[in-house]
Enzyme design. Structure first.
Site, PDB file in Angstrom:
ATOM      1  CE  LYS A 198      24.483 -10.405   6.052  1.00 12.65           C
ATOM      2  NZ  LYS A 198      25.108 -11.612   5.520  1.00 12.65           N
ATOM      3  CB  SER A 213       4.131  -7.074   1.113  1.00 16.68           C
ATOM      4  OG  SER A 213       3.126  -7.556   1.987  1.00 16.68           O
ATOM      5  CE1 TYR A 256       4.377  -3.939  -0.470  1.00 18.54           C
ATOM      6  CE2 TYR A 256       4.617  -5.158  -2.516  1.00 18.54           C
ATOM      7  CZ  TYR A 256       3.814  -4.648  -1.517  1.00 18.54           C
ATOM      8  OH  TYR A 256       2.459  -4.846  -1.553  1.00 18.54           O
TER       9      TYR A 256
END
Length: 126
Positions: free
Chosen positions: A9, A25, A58
């Protein structure tokens, strides 16, 4: 059996851009992607601390060292420039891998520079 676990993360990144008409994205500073052990085109979950939005997209790479966190396409509607977000990736691990798995945690300052890295989260106490 496989267990779905936190892989990495980027904690408290500050959104630097929101580009509605760019390919959907999230563009992230390539150095931060590498530090967190993430990959270009990897699916990410984004948790917006400012407004509670949670969504998937993504990774695409942004200029190394730029501190860029740009939400693009539909994701641009889920944030405002300046919002703080948590970006997480997950993976599937077997029992053998779980015995040694530790997530890569990258904690960021308000300017998206690295504050610290870790692989554990302290136990929450009252």
């Amino acid at each position: 059996m496989l267990t779905h676990m936190l892989k990495a993360k980027l904690h408290m990144a500050k959104v630097t851009q929101a580009e509605l008409w760019y390919d959907g994205s999230c563009a992230i500073d390539a150095d931060l992607v590498a530090l967190a052990g993430m990959r270009e085109f990897e699916q990410i979950d984004i948790y917006n601390v400012n407004n509670g939005e949670r969504f998937h997209t993504y990774i695409i790479l942004a200029e190394p060292g730029s501190g860029t966190f740009s939400m693009n396409g539909a994701a641009a509607r889920k944030v405002a420039v300046g919002d703080r977000v948590i970006i997480a990736t997950y993976g599937y691990f077997n029992d053998e891998e779980l015995a040694t798995h530790k997530p890569k945690l990258v904690y960021l300052n308000e300017d998206n520079s690295v504050n610290r890295t870790s692989n554990t989260i302290p136990m929450q106490m009252e």
